[in-house]
Design a protein around this motif. Sequence first.
Motif, mmCIF file in Angstrom:
data_model
loop_
_atom_site.group_PDB
_atom_site.id
_atom_site.type_symbol
_atom_site.label_atom_id
_atom_site.label_comp_id
_atom_site.label_asym_id
_atom_site.label_seq_id
_atom_site.Cartn_x
_atom_site.Cartn_y
_atom_site.Cartn_z
ATOM 1 N N ALA A 74 7.521 -0.968 -0.974
ATOM 2 C CA ALA A 74 7.996 0.293 -0.399
ATOM 3 C C ALA A 74 8.299 0.127 1.086
ATOM 4 C CB ALA A 74 6.961 1.395 -0.614
ATOM 5 N N PHE A 75 7.444 -0.579 1.796
ATOM 6 C CA PHE A 75 7.642 -0.822 3.220
ATOM 7 C C PHE A 75 8.936 -1.598 3.451
ATOM 8 C CE2 PHE A 75 6.948 -3.533 6.988
ATOM 9 C CZ PHE A 75 6.748 -2.552 7.945
ATOM 10 N N LEU A 76 9.135 -2.660 2.681
ATOM 11 C CA LEU A 76 10.333 -3.489 2.861
ATOM 12 C C LEU A 76 11.613 -2.776 2.437
ATOM 13 C CD1 LEU A 76 8.928 -6.957 1.780
ATOM 14 C CD2 LEU A 76 9.580 -6.224 4.091
ATOM 15 N N LEU A 77 11.500 -1.877 1.468
ATOM 16 C CA LEU A 77 12.686 -1.154 0.986
ATOM 17 C C LEU A 77 12.944 0.141 1.743
ATOM 18 C CD1 LEU A 77 12.156 -1.760 -2.831
ATOM 19 C CD2 LEU A 77 13.892 -2.809 -1.353
ATOM 20 N N GLY A 78 12.040 0.489 2.658
ATOM 21 C CA GLY A 78 12.251 1.683 3.473
ATOM 22 C C GLY A 78 11.933 2.989 2.774
ATOM 23 N N TRP A 79 11.093 2.946 1.747
ATOM 24 C CA TRP A 79 10.702 4.162 1.054
ATOM 25 C C TRP A 79 9.653 4.881 1.886
ATOM 26 C CZ3 TRP A 79 9.979 1.399 -4.281
ATOM 27 C CH2 TRP A 79 11.238 1.027 -4.759
ATOM 28 N N GLY A 80 9.790 6.171 2.044
ATOM 29 C CA GLY A 80 8.982 6.936 2.982
ATOM 30 C C GLY A 80 7.515 7.098 2.642
ATOM 31 N N TRP A 81 7.096 6.837 1.436
ATOM 32 C CA TRP A 81 5.718 7.106 1.039
ATOM 33 C C TRP A 81 4.762 5.954 1.330
ATOM 34 C CZ3 TRP A 81 4.216 3.436 -2.379
ATOM 35 C CH2 TRP A 81 5.196 2.846 -3.175
ATOM 36 N N TRP A 82 5.221 4.900 1.938
ATOM 37 C CA TRP A 82 4.378 3.712 2.094
ATOM 38 C C TRP A 82 3.146 3.960 2.971
ATOM 39 C CZ3 TRP A 82 3.276 1.479 6.768
ATOM 40 C CH2 TRP A 82 4.094 1.823 7.847
ATOM 41 N N ARG A 83 3.277 4.751 4.059
ATOM 42 C CA ARG A 83 2.171 4.900 5.011
ATOM 43 C C ARG A 83 0.943 5.582 4.396
ATOM 44 N NH1 ARG A 83 1.835 4.649 10.586
ATOM 45 N NH2 ARG A 83 4.089 4.601 10.772
ATOM 46 N N PRO A 84 1.048 6.761 3.773
ATOM 47 C CA PRO A 84 -0.173 7.374 3.215
ATOM 48 C C PRO A 84 -0.787 6.543 2.083
ATOM 49 C CG PRO A 84 1.768 8.706 2.688
ATOM 50 C CD PRO A 84 2.206 7.639 3.643
ATOM 51 N N VAL A 85 0.048 5.875 1.323
ATOM 52 C CA VAL A 85 -0.488 5.032 0.255
ATOM 53 C C VAL A 85 -1.172 3.801 0.849
ATOM 54 C CG1 VAL A 85 0.071 3.709 -1.825
ATOM 55 C CG2 VAL A 85 1.203 5.894 -1.396
ATOM 56 N N LEU A 86 -0.604 3.259 1.927
ATOM 57 C CA LEU A 86 -1.253 2.124 2.591
ATOM 58 C C LEU A 86 -2.618 2.525 3.141
ATOM 59 C CD1 LEU A 86 -1.341 -0.764 3.596
ATOM 60 C CD2 LEU A 86 0.010 -0.057 5.583
ATOM 61 N N ILE A 87 -2.714 3.696 3.714
ATOM 62 C CA ILE A 87 -4.014 4.166 4.219
ATOM 63 C C ILE A 87 -5.016 4.248 3.065
ATOM 64 C CG2 ILE A 87 -5.249 6.145 5.209
ATOM 65 C CD1 ILE A 87 -2.639 6.650 6.871
ATOM 66 N N ALA A 88 -4.607 4.857 1.966
ATOM 67 C CA ALA A 88 -5.511 5.014 0.813
ATOM 68 C C ALA A 88 -5.930 3.668 0.233
ATOM 69 C CB ALA A 88 -4.845 5.880 -0.256
ATOM 70 N N VAL A 89 -4.978 2.773 0.027
ATOM 71 C CA VAL A 89 -5.310 1.492 -0.604
ATOM 72 C C VAL A 89 -6.116 0.616 0.352
ATOM 73 C CG1 VAL A 89 -3.216 0.141 -0.046
ATOM 74 C CG2 VAL A 89 -4.402 -0.256 -2.186
#
Length: 130
Positions: A74-89
Amino acid sequence: MTSFFHWGAGIILALHGLLHLLGFAAYLRLATITALPYKTTVLDGRMDLGATGTSLFGLAWGVAALGFVLVAAAFLLGWGWWRPVLIAVTLLSLLLTVLDFGPAKAGVALNLIILTLLVLAPRLTAPAPA
């Protein structure tokens, strides 16, 4: 265009996720890993999870693995949901690595670095989709 930083960060996140597969394999007894022997205890032997609890612990390692790999994509593809999911994981990963601190102390450090970067670099964004 994706910068060297974005590629490097994405690759580090994906590799961190792939390393979680070691816990998944070890605690579900899918493989014998010398550096991560099967055991039913966490917190340096202070808490016994039993066989079922250890299987759930192993599944949690698998969830973290999948989460980091998906966040990296998601981060590499520029999808906006990466940050909250990264925090959770990352919080899940931090919990797992603290519970299994002995063999996973490097994971604790990496998780703390990831969380620190997320706090200190609030303007950090993924590249725009092509």
